[in-house]
Design an enzyme around this catalytic site. Structure first.
Site, PDB file in Angstrom:
ATOM      1  N   HIS A   1      42.920  44.032  51.589  1.00 45.72           N
ATOM      2  CA  HIS A   1      43.278  42.870  50.775  1.00 45.72           C
ATOM      3  C   HIS A   1      44.790  42.705  50.847  1.00 45.72           C
ATOM      4  O   HIS A   1      45.479  43.540  51.445  1.00 45.72           O
ATOM      5  CB  HIS A   1      42.812  43.070  49.328  1.00 45.72           C
ATOM      6  CG  HIS A   1      43.420  44.251  48.684  1.00 45.72           C
ATOM      7  ND1 HIS A   1      42.814  45.484  48.646  1.00 45.72           N
ATOM      8  CD2 HIS A   1      44.633  44.422  48.096  1.00 45.72           C
ATOM      9  CE1 HIS A   1      43.615  46.341  48.053  1.00 45.72           C
ATOM     10  NE2 HIS A   1      44.736  45.728  47.714  1.00 45.72           N
TER      11      HIS A   1
ATOM     12  N   HIS B   1      48.679  41.249  49.008  1.00 46.15           N
ATOM     13  CA  HIS B   1      49.514  40.909  47.854  1.00 46.15           C
ATOM     14  C   HIS B   1      50.618  40.008  48.386  1.00 46.15           C
ATOM     15  O   HIS B   1      51.145  40.258  49.468  1.00 46.15           O
ATOM     16  CB  HIS B   1      50.124  42.170  47.247  1.00 46.15           C
ATOM     17  CG  HIS B   1      49.093  43.151  46.770  1.00 46.15           C
ATOM     18  ND1 HIS B   1      48.587  43.141  45.495  1.00 46.15           N
ATOM     19  CD2 HIS B   1      48.456  44.162  47.418  1.00 46.15           C
ATOM     20  CE1 HIS B   1      47.681  44.101  45.366  1.00 46.15           C
ATOM     21  NE2 HIS B   1      47.581  44.753  46.523  1.00 46.15           N
TER      22      HIS B   1
ATOM     23  N   THR C   1      46.865  49.937  42.345  1.00 44.12           N
ATOM     24  CA  THR C   1      47.927  49.106  41.770  1.00 44.12           C
ATOM     25  C   THR C   1      47.363  47.993  40.887  1.00 44.12           C
ATOM     26  O   THR C   1      48.086  47.087  40.491  1.00 44.12           O
ATOM     27  CB  THR C   1      48.817  48.482  42.873  1.00 44.12           C
ATOM     28  OG1 THR C   1      48.024  47.562  43.629  1.00 44.12           O
ATOM     29  CG2 THR C   1      49.402  49.537  43.787  1.00 44.12           C
ATOM     30  N   THR C   2      46.055  48.059  40.606  1.00 47.64           N
ATOM     31  CA  THR C   2      45.425  47.119  39.661  1.00 47.64           C
ATOM     32  C   THR C   2      44.628  47.946  38.658  1.00 47.64           C
ATOM     33  O   THR C   2      44.222  49.075  38.973  1.00 47.64           O
ATOM     34  CB  THR C   2      44.461  46.157  40.383  1.00 47.64           C
ATOM     35  OG1 THR C   2      43.481  46.911  41.090  1.00 47.64           O
ATOM     36  CG2 THR C   2      45.196  45.237  41.333  1.00 47.64           C
TER      37      THR C   2
ATOM     38  N   HIS D   1      46.832  46.019  52.230  1.00 46.51           N
ATOM     39  CA  HIS D   1      46.320  47.349  51.856  1.00 46.51           C
ATOM     40  C   HIS D   1      44.938  47.584  52.451  1.00 46.51           C
ATOM     41  O   HIS D   1      44.009  46.823  52.169  1.00 46.51           O
ATOM     42  CB  HIS D   1      46.216  47.461  50.328  1.00 46.51           C
ATOM     43  CG  HIS D   1      47.546  47.555  49.649  1.00 46.51           C
ATOM     44  ND1 HIS D   1      47.736  47.230  48.326  1.00 46.51           N
ATOM     45  CD2 HIS D   1      48.748  47.979  50.129  1.00 46.51           C
ATOM     46  CE1 HIS D   1      49.011  47.428  48.015  1.00 46.51           C
ATOM     47  NE2 HIS D   1      49.654  47.876  49.083  1.00 46.51           N
TER      48      HIS D   1
ATOM     49  N   HIS E   1      41.927  37.620  42.031  1.00 46.93           N
ATOM     50  CA  HIS E   1      43.217  38.304  41.953  1.00 46.93           C
ATOM     51  C   HIS E   1      43.860  38.407  43.333  1.00 46.93           C
ATOM     52  O   HIS E   1      45.058  38.576  43.459  1.00 46.93           O
ATOM     53  CB  HIS E   1      43.056  39.732  41.411  1.00 46.93           C
ATOM     54  CG  HIS E   1      42.431  39.806  40.057  1.00 46.93           C
ATOM     55  ND1 HIS E   1      43.025  39.305  38.940  1.00 46.93           N
ATOM     56  CD2 HIS E   1      41.258  40.345  39.642  1.00 46.93           C
ATOM     57  CE1 HIS E   1      42.258  39.526  37.880  1.00 46.93           C
ATOM     58  NE2 HIS E   1      41.166  40.150  38.285  1.00 46.93           N
TER      59      HIS E   1
HETATM   60  C1  LIG Z   1      37.030  35.742  35.457  1.00 45.78           C
HETATM   61  O1  LIG Z   1      37.521  35.503  34.156  1.00 45.78           O
HETATM   62  C2  LIG Z   1      36.497  35.443  33.172  1.00 45.78           C
HETATM   63  C3  LIG Z   1      37.132  35.035  31.857  1.00 45.78           C
HETATM   64  O2  LIG Z   1      38.304  35.721  31.634  1.00 45.78           O
HETATM   65  C4  LIG Z   1      35.802  36.783  33.111  1.00 45.78           C
HETATM   66  O3  LIG Z   1      34.740  36.735  32.178  1.00 45.78           O
HETATM   67  C5  LIG Z   1      35.244  37.130  34.479  1.00 45.78           C
HETATM   68  O4  LIG Z   1      34.687  38.420  34.461  1.00 45.78           O
HETATM   69  C6  LIG Z   1      36.342  37.085  35.523  1.00 45.78           C
HETATM   70  N1  LIG Z   1      35.772  37.279  36.830  1.00 45.78           N
HETATM   71  C7  LIG Z   1      36.319  38.109  37.732  1.00 45.78           C
HETATM   72  C8  LIG Z   1      35.621  38.155  39.047  1.00 45.78           C
HETATM   73  O5  LIG Z   1      37.289  38.794  37.505  1.00 45.78           O
HETATM   74 ZN   LIG Z   2      46.455  46.414  46.869  1.00 40.64          ZN
END
Ligand SMILES: *[C@@H]1O[C@H](CO)[C@@H](O)[C@H](O)[C@H]1NC(C)=O
Ligand SMILES: [Zn+2]
Ligand SMILES: *[C@@H]1O[C@H](CO)[C@@H](O)[C@H](O)[C@H]1NC(C)=O
Ligand SMILES: *[C@@H]1O[C@H](CO)[C@@H](O)[C@H](O)[C@H]1NC(C)=O
Ligand SMILES: *[C@@H]1O[C@H](CO)[C@@H](O)[C@H](O)[C@H]1NC(C)=O
Ligand SMILES: *[C@@H]1O[C@H](CO)[C@@H](O)[C@H](O)[C@H]1NC(C)=O
Ligand SMILES: *[C@@H]1O[C@H](CO)[C@@H](O)[C@H](O)[C@H]1NC(C)=O
Ligand SMILES: *[C@@H]1O[C@H](CO)[C@@H](O)[C@H](O)[C@H]1NC(C)=O
Ligand SMILES: *[C@@H]1O[C@H](CO)[C@@H](O)[C@H](O)[C@H]1NC(C)=O
Ligand SMILES: *[C@@H]1O[C@H](CO)[C@@H](O)[C@H](O)[C@H]1NC(C)=O
Ligand SMILES: *[C@@H]1O[C@H](CO)[C@@H](O)[C@H](O)[C@H]1NC(C)=O
Length: 317
Positions: A117, A119, A232-233, A143, A89
């Site tokens: 991190h 954005h 914010t997530t 941030h 992300h």
């Molecule tokens: C990445 O996406 C997969 C499938 O949506 C999910 O199972 C996995 O937990 C995600 N990994 C992270 C680090 O978000």
């Molecule tokens: Zn942030």
């Protein structure tokens, strides 16, 4: 059908995870999971009323004399960056929380720095900051996440405590400049992106090269906005005292562009570059944004006192 039933049961039985990285498959880049869907797919706590980011309307900001300067410890230390990771992300740099602290600045106590991190949008001409100022969105936002000392450096515990001051996040806008190689630290930081192209890639070679002070070069850290908000997530926990610094960090367009052209989202079906990994502005719902009491307002209030005194002395004559 059985799989469907099991999935339904799992969803019912597993309570919302009190963590920044929930089991909910949220995203920025698909209509089924982008930030407009978070209040539905991650209702705890993304549907609540003190969410971040926000648009800061400067005309409505209130002066507060408690918003003094900060004490930053370890920000000048080159040995605090432990590793750099692509979370799928964003890009996160883990910090040595035994060396880095933040206090003062009107915060209720001492906070340990855990990570920072970023954005971003899509290159320096397509902005991607989370907070906006009078509707203006900057190219990027950095941030720095800090956790109150009473939580023993454990962010999960702070999130679970639902204490509105458990985390203190420092937000810095990043603005593009046509000056080349600005700065050497941003060059070094962004040169690591090619090593963490894929989600969950991590690299530890970032040690002993950059200090946080060198990334924040040129910003007057005594001038900032303050308000109460959230992560914010997902899961958008409302546990954050926000500090948003007024002055942006100036970084060469070239280095800003590396973010949106190098690292990939966590997407199992395709290779998609991470772009526009920001949440849009959330409703204020009556919250007040504060800042330092400006010299101008002190000067004008002093002036009005003098005028009143003058006028009243005239009446006595
Ligand atoms: C990445 O996406 C997969 C499938 O949506 C999910 O199972 C996995 O937990 C995600 N990994 C992270 C680090 O978000
Ligand atoms: Zn942030
Ligand atoms: C998010 O998805 C919705 C549909 O769910 C779509 O209307 C909207 O344009 C998308 N927004 C962004 C910023 O991608
Ligand atoms: C948010 O969603 C949760 C659970 O899905 C619900 O209990 C809560 O009432 C909702 N809050 C608001 C403000 O809608
Ligand atoms: C400043 O802080 C003190 C102590 O926490 C508090 O009582 C006071 O209300 C604060 N002032 C403002 C203007 O918020
Ligand atoms: C900040 O540091 C200075 C000098 O070390 C100290 O005098 C002051 O009390 C500190 N302020 C806070 C709020 O910690
Ligand atoms: C980002 O910009 C590039 C180049 O300008 C363009 O090809 C791409 O489609 C853009 N991506 C998004 C998500 O807008
Ligand atoms: C944080 O606390 C949780 C719950 O007490 C624990 O499971 C986890 O291991 C702790 N994390 C760290 C890094 O100590
Ligand atoms: C979260 O808080 C609940 C209730 O206060 C507690 O029972 C639980 O152990 C905590 N979990 C973590 C991971 O700290
Ligand atoms: C910028 O940095 C590169 C590599 O470090 C160097 O080759 C180049 O001469 C620098 N350009 C300027 C204008 O300083
Ligand atoms: C930190 O590293 C830079 C090189 O990236 C170097 O110029 C600087 O002297 C180092 N600072 C300290 C205090 O070691």
């Amino acid at each position: 059908m059985i799989v469907l039933l099991i999935t339904c049961f799992a969803a019912l039985l597993c309570p919302a995870v009190h963590s920044a990285d929930t089991s909910v498959a949220w995203c920025y880049h698909k209509p089924t999971c982008n930030f407009t869907t978070w209040p539905k797919i991650a209702s705890h706590y993304c549907n609540e009323s003190r969410q971040s980011p926000i648009n800061i309307v400067t005309a409505s900001v209130q002066g507060n004399s408690n918003l003094t300067s900060f004490n930053f410890t370890g920000f000048d230390d080159n040995s605090t960056f432990l590793s750099i990771t692509n979370t799928g992300h964003s890009v996160v740099v883990h910090l040595d929380d035994a060396k880095m602290t933040v206090q003062g600045g009107g915060l209720p106590g001492l906070y340990m720095s855990k990570e920072f991190h970023l954005h971003w949008g899509n290159g320096s001409s397509s902005p991607g900051s989370e907070h906006t100022i009078d509707g203006k969105q900057y190219p990027m936002e950095l941030h720095i996440v800090n956790v109150h000392s009473k939580y023993n450096r454990n962010v999960s515990v702070a999130l679970n405590a639902t204490d509105s001051t458990g985390l203190a996040v420092l937000g810095f806008f990043i603005e593009g400049t046509s000056e080349v190689n600005k700065t050497k630290s941003w060059d070094i930081l962004t040169s690591f992106l090619t090593h963490i192209r894929n989600s969950r890639n991590t690299n530890g070679d970032i040690m002993n090269q950059i200090s946080l002070d060198s990334l924040l070069e040129g910003v007057d850290r005594t001038k900032y906005y303050r308000y109460q908000g959230s992560l914010t997530t997902p899961s958008c926990n409302e546990v954050v005292i926000w500090t948003v610094f007024k002055e942006p960090i100036k970084v060469s367009h070239e280095f800003i562009n590396r973010f949106s052209t190098t690292v990939l989202f966590n997407d199992t079906s395709a290779s998609v570059l991470i772009t526009n990994n920001f949440r849009g502005a959330q409703p204020l719902n009556g919250r007040v944004v504060m800042s330092q009491v400006s010299r101008a307002s002190i000067a004008s209030s002093t002036l009005s006192v003098i005028i009143v005194l003058l006028l009243s002395s005239l009446c006595w004559l």
